[in-house]
Design a protein around this motif. Structure first.
Motif, PDB file in Angstrom:
ATOM      1  N   GLU A  81      -9.591  11.217   1.854  1.00 24.65           N
ATOM      2  CA  GLU A  81      -9.248   9.393   2.439  1.00 24.65           C
ATOM      3  C   GLU A  81      -9.588   9.497   0.273  1.00 24.65           C
ATOM      4  O   GLU A  81      -8.923   8.176   0.460  1.00 24.65           O
ATOM      5  N   ASP A  82     -10.788   9.988   0.663  1.00 21.26           N
ATOM      6  CA  ASP A  82     -11.391   9.355  -1.335  1.00 21.26           C
ATOM      7  C   ASP A  82      -9.865   9.061  -2.118  1.00 21.26           C
ATOM      8  O   ASP A  82      -9.576   8.284  -3.283  1.00 21.26           O
ATOM      9  N   GLU A 131      -6.870   9.473  -1.143  1.00 27.39           N
ATOM     10  CA  GLU A 131      -5.326   8.862  -0.917  1.00 27.39           C
ATOM     11  C   GLU A 131      -5.516   6.863  -0.980  1.00 27.39           C
ATOM     12  O   GLU A 131      -4.187   6.192  -1.247  1.00 27.39           O
ATOM     13  N   SER A 132      -6.533   6.607  -1.010  1.00 28.11           N
ATOM     14  CA  SER A 132      -7.400   5.166  -1.041  1.00 28.11           C
ATOM     15  C   SER A 132      -6.856   4.540  -2.512  1.00 28.11           C
ATOM     16  O   SER A 132      -7.572   3.776  -2.373  1.00 28.11           O
ATOM     17  N   TRP A 133      -6.786   5.637  -3.192  1.00 29.91           N
ATOM     18  CA  TRP A 133      -7.178   5.359  -4.840  1.00 29.91           C
ATOM     19  C   TRP A 133      -6.649   4.186  -5.816  1.00 29.91           C
ATOM     20  O   TRP A 133      -7.115   3.055  -6.257  1.00 29.91           O
ATOM     21  N   GLU A 189       0.419   5.231  -0.655  1.00 29.41           N
ATOM     22  CA  GLU A 189      -0.354   6.312  -0.399  1.00 29.41           C
ATOM     23  C   GLU A 189      -0.077   7.381  -1.669  1.00 29.41           C
ATOM     24  O   GLU A 189       1.188   7.337  -1.953  1.00 29.41           O
ATOM     25  N   ASP A 229      -5.502   1.871  -3.816  1.00 29.82           N
ATOM     26  CA  ASP A 229      -5.999  -0.194  -3.028  1.00 29.82           C
ATOM     27  C   ASP A 229      -7.026  -0.063  -3.913  1.00 29.82           C
ATOM     28  O   ASP A 229      -7.536  -1.428  -3.599  1.00 29.82           O
ATOM     29  N   ARG A 230      -7.416   0.858  -4.114  1.00 32.79           N
ATOM     30  CA  ARG A 230      -9.135   0.001  -4.785  1.00 32.79           C
ATOM     31  C   ARG A 230      -9.552   0.241  -5.922  1.00 32.79           C
ATOM     32  O   ARG A 230      -9.769  -0.741  -6.351  1.00 32.79           O
ATOM     33  N   ARG A 289       0.565  -0.939   0.177  1.00 32.87           N
ATOM     34  CA  ARG A 289       0.496   0.067   0.005  1.00 32.87           C
ATOM     35  C   ARG A 289       1.238   1.527   0.143  1.00 32.87           C
ATOM     36  O   ARG A 289       1.628   1.510   0.920  1.00 32.87           O
TER      37      ARG A 289
END
Length: 485
Positions: free
Chosen positions: A417-418, A420-422, A37, A424-425, A35
């Motif tokens: 957060e949306d 930064e988590s792109w 960021e 992973d998604r 993971r």
């Protein structure tokens, strides 16, 4: 070379497919990445409600400074199209303390660059300058947030400039006219169907009172986001932000309420012909979900689907339509879910000379049907996700990229957060989710097809009847209207 079906193929096509297969195998064997960021930003909010975001990048002593207003063309009063873009122009015309045209000149004298852009959902202003010139930029931008000096002498000539801009960029560009008409057909009720620059007849009627009302309604610190990317951190930026933007009082801003789309029925097609068209074009728009309006959870899978279907020379469309069948000189798709209400999945084909557009369209639809019918191999999905991750890495390394990505996301309902988590998604998307997204979104009911064609040749003049021949009787108008054959 000859394929099993008897059709000829080229050595290049064989090599291309072999190379693509090797890439898919290589990606499948790679271990999953850890993971990471995306931008690792810092954020804080001023007392007046203005959000501030900082992305530190010490590569060079420069910064990209952006102010995003959460208002765009889709927020305009009905019948007043073009106001958001109009105000963007007027923001460069001066305030009580900065003379008309002086804003950009001052930035240029300091070695910087500045510009702005308007979308349906936001209006953004930016400057790229040396980090030791940042305070000057912030003072200038904060000044025009509240002190814009408008009069008929400023507004009316600028209105003529915008009308000329529309003539040059839309009215005289067949491809732009096609796109405009396709959006108007796709969005039957939502204001995304109205061009951002506005309709000519409505632009021509905009007044000083119209633009003043729009400016005073939406341009407030509590409706704005400041994003600074580059040679600075939050500790250094906070006192600058408080001394400039923080001195502007907040004020009430209306809720953004927009009409939504009804369920569409029937195929919709738009044809634009123009004698200047040298290359015919086939284009299709599908009504698609955005990050902020994705009830069925297809947005991330659609990004992977776009990469698989039309994301470059290894994509299915390129391999099939360009290399194998020779129906097109280019073929691709695009999808970006960074919109507030809806997004659009786009497919574009440029046929080879002599190719019937119906044949190219049928080949495109077969590739979509094959994905829905057979799905996509996991290795192909993994390869697409890897290419998307590489593109994100490039965006991280720039100065302007982080500021633009974060600003657009925050202005359209996403969170840090949306963003930064792109990665992973995207990594979590499965082959079945890609297939399901294609089945749900790439349907005729959600689509508008557009054709850009050279002007059709005139019909041949009918030969005159020989002397003495009976004249042909004109059909009965009522009968013609009711003829179902």
């Amino acid at each position: 070379m000859t394929r099993d079906d008897g059709k000829k193929t080229t050595p290049w096509a064989f090599i291309h497919r072999a190379g693509a297969a090797f890439l898919l195998l290589l990606v499948a064997l790679l271990p999953p990445p850890v993971r990471a960021e995306v931008f690792n930003p810092e954020t804080f909010t001023l007392d007046n409600g203005m959000q501030v975001v900082v992305v530190t990048n010490r590569t060079a002593p420069v910064v990209s400074h952006m102010v995003w207003y959460k208002v765009g063309a889709a927020d305009e009063p009905w019948g007043k199209s073009g106001i958001a873009h109009f105000v963007e122009h007027l923001m460069f015309r001066g305030t009580e303390t900065v003379p008309d045209g002086e804003f950009s000149q001052r930035i240029s004298r300091e070695g910087g660059q500045d510009n702005a852009f308007t979308s349906w959902d936001f209006t953004a202003y930016y400057q790229n300058v040396a980090s030791d010139r940042l305070r000057l930029v912030m003072e200038l931008e904060a000044d025009r947030m509240v002190n814009l000096a408008l009069s008929d002498a400023v507004v009316l000539p600028e209105r003529d400039v915008i009308l000329e801009e529309r003539a040059q960029r839309v009215d005289n560009v067949p491809g732009s006219r096609l796109n405009e008409q396709m959006y108007a057909a796709l969005f039957q009720n939502h204001p995304y169907g109205i061009p951002i620059i506005g309709w000519s007849h409505e632009i021509a009627e905009l007044t000083l009172e119209d633009v003043e009302s729009f400016y005073q309604t939406w341009y407030a610190p509590n409706n704005a986001i400041l994003v600074v990317s580059g040679d600075i951190n939050a500790e250094t930026l906070r006192p600058l932000a408080e001394a400039t933007y923080g001195q502007i009082p907040s004020r009430p801003v209306p809720e953004r309420v927009r009409p939504m789309e009804p369920g569409a029925e029937g195929e919709r097609r738009v044809v634009v012909t123009d004698p200047t068209v040298q290359q015919p074009l086939w284009r299709r728009l599908y009504l698609a979900p955005s990050y902020a309006n994705d009830p069925d959870g297809h947005a991330y899978a659609l990004q992977v689907l776009s990469e698989v279907l039309g994301g470059g020379p290894t994509s299915r469309l390129y391999r099939s339509l360009v290399i194998d069948q020779g129906l097109a000189v280019s073929a691709g798709t695009g999808y970006s879910p960074n919109d507030l209400d809806y997004s659009v999945f786009v497919a574009v084909l440029a046929p080879t000379p002599g190719t019937d557009l119906e044949d190219a369209e049928a080949a495109f639809e077969e590739e979509v049907a094959r994905i829905v019918r057979e799905g996509v191999p996991e290795a192909e999905v993994e390869a697409a996700k890897t290419r998307l991750a590489i593109a994100a890495d490039y965006a991280r390394d720039s100065l302007f990229g982080p500021a633009r990505t974060l600003g657009a996301a925050l202005a359209t309902g996403q969170t840090i957060e949306d963003v930064e988590s792109w990665p992973d998604r995207i990594r979590a998307v499965t082959a079945e989710e890609v297939r399901a997204a294609a089945e749900a979104v790439l349907t005729a009911e959600r689509a508008v097809t557009g054709l850009l064609l050279p002007e059709a040749p005139p019909s041949p003049v009918a030969a005159a009847p020989p002397p003495g021949a009976p004249a042909e009787e004109a059909p009965d108008a009522e009968e013609a209207l009711n003829d179902d054959k």
